[in-house]
Scaffold this motif. Sequence first.
Motif, PDB file in Angstrom:
ATOM      1  N   VAL A 165      -9.334   7.407   8.565  1.00 33.64           N
ATOM      2  CA  VAL A 165      -8.138   6.602   8.798  1.00 33.64           C
ATOM      3  C   VAL A 165      -6.924   7.525   8.710  1.00 33.64           C
ATOM      4  CG1 VAL A 165      -6.713   4.700   7.917  1.00 33.64           C
ATOM      5  CG2 VAL A 165      -9.211   4.506   7.894  1.00 33.64           C
ATOM      6  N   TRP A 166      -6.023   7.381   9.666  1.00 33.80           N
ATOM      7  CA  TRP A 166      -4.785   8.165   9.655  1.00 33.80           C
ATOM      8  C   TRP A 166      -3.746   7.436   8.828  1.00 33.80           C
ATOM      9  CZ3 TRP A 166      -4.336  13.040  11.202  1.00 33.80           C
ATOM     10  CH2 TRP A 166      -5.342  13.549  12.028  1.00 33.80           C
ATOM     11  N   LEU A 167      -3.051   8.178   7.979  1.00 37.83           N
ATOM     12  CA  LEU A 167      -2.071   7.613   7.054  1.00 37.83           C
ATOM     13  C   LEU A 167      -0.723   8.273   7.283  1.00 37.83           C
ATOM     14  CD1 LEU A 167      -4.330   7.944   3.868  1.00 37.83           C
ATOM     15  CD2 LEU A 167      -4.096   5.932   5.341  1.00 37.83           C
ATOM     16  N   THR A 168       0.339   7.484   7.198  1.00 32.99           N
ATOM     17  CA  THR A 168       1.690   8.010   7.340  1.00 32.99           C
ATOM     18  C   THR A 168       2.665   7.067   6.655  1.00 32.99           C
ATOM     19  OG1 THR A 168       3.243   9.014   8.920  1.00 32.99           O
ATOM     20  CG2 THR A 168       2.250   6.899   9.562  1.00 32.99           C
ATOM     21  N   GLY A 169       3.932   7.440   6.695  1.00 28.74           N
ATOM     22  CA  GLY A 169       4.987   6.590   6.155  1.00 28.74           C
ATOM     23  C   GLY A 169       5.362   5.527   7.171  1.00 28.74           C
TER      24      GLY A 169
ATOM     25  N   PHE B  91       1.566  13.268   8.577  1.00 31.15           N
ATOM     26  CA  PHE B  91       0.348  12.465   8.682  1.00 31.15           C
ATOM     27  C   PHE B  91      -0.738  13.066   7.809  1.00 31.15           C
ATOM     28  CE2 PHE B  91       2.734  11.615  12.438  1.00 31.15           C
ATOM     29  CZ  PHE B  91       2.493  10.284  12.734  1.00 31.15           C
ATOM     30  N   TYR B  92      -1.626  12.193   7.350  1.00 34.21           N
ATOM     31  CA  TYR B  92      -2.781  12.597   6.560  1.00 34.21           C
ATOM     32  C   TYR B  92      -3.990  11.891   7.152  1.00 34.21           C
ATOM     33  CZ  TYR B  92       1.006  13.557   3.328  1.00 34.21           C
ATOM     34  OH  TYR B  92       2.173  14.011   2.777  1.00 34.21           O
TER      35      TYR B  92
ATOM     36  N   ARG C 151       0.836  -1.203   0.000  1.00 32.24           N
ATOM     37  CA  ARG C 151       0.000   0.000   0.000  1.00 32.24           C
ATOM     38  C   ARG C 151       0.872   1.254   0.000  1.00 32.24           C
ATOM     39  NH1 ARG C 151      -5.080  -1.300   3.988  1.00 32.24           N
ATOM     40  NH2 ARG C 151      -5.773  -3.151   2.888  1.00 32.24           N
ATOM     41  N   GLN C 152       0.250   2.391  -0.161  1.00 37.27           N
ATOM     42  CA  GLN C 152       0.995   3.646  -0.204  1.00 37.27           C
ATOM     43  C   GLN C 152       1.349   4.185   1.183  1.00 37.27           C
ATOM     44  OE1 GLN C 152      -1.622   6.073  -2.670  1.00 37.27           O
ATOM     45  NE2 GLN C 152      -0.216   5.788  -4.378  1.00 37.27           N
ATOM     46  N   HIS C 153       0.562   3.833   2.199  1.00 36.67           N
ATOM     47  CA  HIS C 153       0.764   4.373   3.539  1.00 36.67           C
ATOM     48  C   HIS C 153       0.541   3.295   4.592  1.00 36.67           C
ATOM     49  CE1 HIS C 153      -0.667   7.963   1.226  1.00 36.67           C
ATOM     50  NE2 HIS C 153       0.345   8.520   1.855  1.00 36.67           N
ATOM     51  N   VAL C 154       1.083   3.551   5.777  1.00 29.71           N
ATOM     52  CA  VAL C 154       0.735   2.787   6.966  1.00 29.71           C
ATOM     53  C   VAL C 154      -0.595   3.350   7.460  1.00 29.71           C
ATOM     54  CG1 VAL C 154       1.370   2.333   9.371  1.00 29.71           C
ATOM     55  CG2 VAL C 154       3.130   2.300   7.586  1.00 29.71           C
ATOM     56  N   HIS C 155      -1.507   2.475   7.853  1.00 27.70           N
ATOM     57  CA  HIS C 155      -2.832   2.882   8.323  1.00 27.70           C
ATOM     58  C   HIS C 155      -2.883   2.817   9.850  1.00 27.70           C
ATOM     59  CE1 HIS C 155      -5.012   1.776   4.319  1.00 27.70           C
ATOM     60  NE2 HIS C 155      -3.871   2.408   4.128  1.00 27.70           N
TER      61      HIS C 155
END
Length: 190
Positions: A168-172, A161-162, A122-126
Amino acid sequence: MMSRDTIVDTSKLLSYVLRHRPDSIGLQLDTNGWADVDALLQRLAEHGKPVARELLDRVVANNDKQRFAFDATRTRIRASQGHSIQVDLALQPAQPPDVLYHGTASRFLKSILASGLRAGNRQHVHLSGDVGTARRVGARYGFPVILRVDTARMRADGAVFYRSDNGVWLTGPVAPRYLRVLDGNSRNGD
């Protein structure tokens, strides 16, 4: 009346197509992950997986995790997050709470504590905003383990963070130093 199985099966199909393999039905997503609803329904039907517009509307409106969203005109649809294909959801950086949570299965814990959380395909860690959601996510993969993520420290160290449309919070990647295993009886994460 639509059965729960029909709704769940349709949600899984949409996740596969809109997150991972639009090419499997000859569908094109734009750079932001949007697909034309009429084209989606037509391609699904052409590939032997017809979905009525009424069912699509119901799946989008009633999905417990709000995995999908229509645009303002309801003529385009996309997955809210979880893509393994490159899309730009046009999310703006957001400041998360000081602590977020990640649910996983116990069998992955040793590896995670050694190398941290990675996005995988995936593009990000959830990450989740609460322990209950993280526990439900972890339970999908086996016996759940909840990790407390020190997002305040990550932010101080430069992490971005996004927050997706469905919360859902998304990050690297999340290094092990930011993780703590919660006690199995914890309700609030403390």
